[in-house]
Design an enzyme around this catalytic site. Structure first.
Site, PDB file in Angstrom:
ATOM      1  N   PRO A 118       0.898  -1.389   0.066  1.00  0.00           N
ATOM      2  CA  PRO A 118      -0.063  -0.042  -0.063  1.00  0.00           C
ATOM      3  C   PRO A 118       0.845   1.237  -0.018  1.00  0.00           C
ATOM      4  CG  PRO A 118      -0.785  -1.661   1.421  1.00  0.00           C
ATOM      5  CD  PRO A 118       0.427  -1.980   0.933  1.00  0.00           C
ATOM      6  N   SER A 122       6.329   2.049  -7.009  1.00  0.00           N
ATOM      7  CA  SER A 122       7.430   2.606  -7.511  1.00  0.00           C
ATOM      8  C   SER A 122       8.813   2.362  -6.728  1.00  0.00           C
ATOM      9  CB  SER A 122       7.497   4.010  -8.264  1.00  0.00           C
ATOM     10  OG  SER A 122       6.140   4.098  -8.892  1.00  0.00           O
ATOM     11  N   PHE A 146      -2.210  -5.022  -4.778  1.00  0.00           N
ATOM     12  CA  PHE A 146      -2.517  -5.186  -6.398  1.00  0.00           C
ATOM     13  C   PHE A 146      -1.617  -6.375  -6.963  1.00  0.00           C
ATOM     14  CE2 PHE A 146      -2.298  -0.279  -6.348  1.00  0.00           C
ATOM     15  CZ  PHE A 146      -3.794  -0.372  -6.219  1.00  0.00           C
ATOM     16  N   THR A 148      -1.205  -9.590  -9.026  1.00  0.00           N
ATOM     17  CA  THR A 148      -1.685 -10.322 -10.117  1.00  0.00           C
ATOM     18  C   THR A 148      -1.722 -11.669  -9.599  1.00  0.00           C
ATOM     19  OG1 THR A 148      -1.158  -8.629 -11.625  1.00  0.00           O
ATOM     20  CG2 THR A 148      -1.845 -10.920 -12.641  1.00  0.00           C
ATOM     21  N   GLU A 352       4.812  -3.407 -13.967  1.00  0.00           N
ATOM     22  CA  GLU A 352       6.124  -3.478 -14.169  1.00  0.00           C
ATOM     23  C   GLU A 352       7.251  -2.148 -14.337  1.00  0.00           C
ATOM     24  OE1 GLU A 352       5.244  -6.683 -13.435  1.00  0.00           O
ATOM     25  OE2 GLU A 352       7.062  -7.268 -14.430  1.00  0.00           O
ATOM     26  N   THR A 354       6.055   2.190 -13.831  1.00  0.00           N
ATOM     27  CA  THR A 354       5.228   3.093 -14.538  1.00  0.00           C
ATOM     28  C   THR A 354       6.088   3.811 -15.579  1.00  0.00           C
ATOM     29  OG1 THR A 354       5.953   4.967 -13.277  1.00  0.00           O
ATOM     30  CG2 THR A 354       4.046   3.771 -12.495  1.00  0.00           C
ATOM     31  N   SER A 355       5.697   4.540 -16.679  1.00  0.00           N
ATOM     32  CA  SER A 355       6.461   5.136 -17.794  1.00  0.00           C
ATOM     33  C   SER A 355       7.375   6.071 -17.089  1.00  0.00           C
ATOM     34  CB  SER A 355       5.431   6.015 -18.475  1.00  0.00           C
ATOM     35  OG  SER A 355       4.586   5.187 -19.220  1.00  0.00           O
ATOM     36  N   GLU A 356       7.029   6.869 -15.847  1.00  0.00           N
ATOM     37  CA  GLU A 356       7.966   7.687 -15.235  1.00  0.00           C
ATOM     38  C   GLU A 356       9.253   6.940 -14.846  1.00  0.00           C
ATOM     39  OE1 GLU A 356       4.618   7.999 -14.586  1.00  0.00           O
ATOM     40  OE2 GLU A 356       4.418   9.610 -15.755  1.00  0.00           O
TER      41      GLU A 356
END
Ligand SMILES: Cc1cc2nc3c(=O)[nH]c(=O)nc-3n(C[C@H](O)[C@H](O)[C@H](O)COP(=O)(O)OP(=O)(O)OC[C@H]3O[C@@H](n4cnc5c(N)ncnc54)[C@H](O)[C@@H]3O)c2cc1C
Length: 374
Positions: A118, A122, A146, A148, A352, A354-356
């Protein structure tokens, strides 16, 4: 130099496409999107058809692309039933491989990777789940978010802190990776529902209360779990890039189906033609960078910056293509398969890394070059 994939891989691609077109029916796609159930029966068929294999990772990569082209939700959740297997392939003991990896690769077990918490997504080094040495093994306490396959997996590859970080700069030290079985005492997974997209994938919040983990379930060297997870992400990111390419291609397929029903005068409009050119160019570029990064990873010569470029770029392309297609189709997209792919595309920019985060990985590598030119 050839830009072609080997014939064997192209044949797998064709088989994967035909399989997905046959098995991922419109009714099933809608069913799993609405109910958010895990498509276990289709997963079994995917295994029976031999699509999950470690012999040649290119086969898995093109299967990911073709499955996601037809339906990213079902496609990803069936192939990701072996999620994290590379961790044991690279770092597992023979016993761990016998007990967990081989049954998973045969479809008898499902695996998951549990890193996010939680308060730490990142910032992997910021996780606070603890795994501590005890007389009988290790005791795990913590909270993952989260995850999977969280409620359907037989076991998780889980990262937890086993020792305090030696310094602020070395926060990534002291993390240990362990195999934790879902059915053990103290493990409580709760399914999360109502996701924006990828609703056929199982996602869970999991708490761990005084879970006893046997010594033999520690993967690799204790305290070195961060490096194991980062090595794994450098592999798994090329599959997310392939997921993105497949999703983008699926959106183009839908757009072409839509345009086929429209009068020629509509297709001849300049903005429609420009959009098609833009979409096709973006997909072609995303596919090429994905294959280049995969070629490095699959030949055991990974280039983390290139892998992050592929993951970042392909994810942006999937979302950009979804936006462009939506603008052309307009209100008719509402409630359609295009709307579903638009929703499914979003996750590629998040999981996997974030874009950042991908951009940070890339720029760190580029900045290293300043040292080299000095
Ligand atoms: C459907 C789904 C499935 C998932 N499956 C798994 C799974 O199987 N296993 C698992 O471990 N995790 C899983 N995740 C978690 C996923 O990896 C994280 O959501 C992701 O890493 C981002 O973490 P966060 O959500 O905590 O966002 P945060 O890290 O809080 O980020 C929030 C925003 O801040 C930005 N940001 C964060 N740090 C920086 C920085 N240093 N510089 C610039 N921008 C920054 C991010 O890019 C983002 O836009 C899943 C997530 C989802 C939604």
């Amino acid at each position: 130099m050839s830009f072609e994939l080997p014939q064997e891989v192209e044949e797998t691609r064709k088989r994967a496409r035909n399989f997905a077109l046959r098995e991922f029916t419109k009714e099933l796609i809608e069913h799993f999107d609405e109910t958010e159930e895990y498509p276990n029966e289709i997963r079994k068929k995917v295994f029976d058809a031999g699509f999950i294999t470690i012999e040649n990772p290119w086969n898995m990569l093109v299967t990911m692309e073709e499955f996601c082209r037809v339906d990213p939700g079902i496609g990803l959740s069936t192939l990701a039933s072996v999620f994290g297997s590379e961790i044991l392939l690279l770092y597992g003991t023979d016993e761990q491989k016998e007990k967990y990896l081989y049954p998973t690769l045969k479809g008898e077990k499902i695996s998951a990777v549990a890193v996010t918490e939680p308060g730490a997504g990142s910032d992997v080094a910021g996780i606070s789940s603890r795994i501590e040495k005890s007389e009988k093994g290790w005791i795990l306490n913590g909270h993952k978010m989260f995850i999977t396959n969280g409620t359907v997996a037989d076991h998780y590859y889980l990262l937890a802190r086993s020792a305090p970080p030696p310094s602020k700069e070395k926060r990534h030290h002291g993390l240990t990776l362990a195999i934790v079985e879902r059915k053990w005492n103290g493990v409580n997974p709760v399914k999360l529902k109502g996701k924006l997209g990828m609703r056929a994938t199982d996602t869970a919040e999991i708490t761990f209360e005084n879970v006893l983990v046997p010594n033999e379930n520690i993967v690799g060297e204790k305290g070195k779990g961060f490096y194991i997870i980062m090595t794994f992400f450098n592999i798994s990111r090329v599959y997310v890039a392939a997921q993105s390419v497949g999703t983008a291609q699926g959106i183009l397929d839908l757009l072409l189906e839509y345009l086929a029903e429209k009068p020629a005068s509509f297709r001849e409009m300049e903005y429609v033609q420009f959009a098609l050119a833009e979409i096709s160019t973006l997909i072609e570029a995303a596919r090429n960078i994905t294959y280049k990064a995969a070629a490095k990873v699959f030949s055991f010569n990974p280039d983390p910056a290139l892998t992050s470029m592929a993951k970042y770029y392909a994810a942006e392309v999937a979302n950009q293509v979804a936006n462009i297609a939506f603008k052309i189709v307009g209100m008719e997209a509402s409630g359609s398969k295009l709307e579903k792919l638009y929703r499914d595309a979003k996750i590629t920019e998040i999981w996997e890394g974030t874009s950042e985060i991908e951009k940070l990985v890339i720029s760190r590598m580029i900045l290293k070059k300043i040292q080299e030119v000095k």
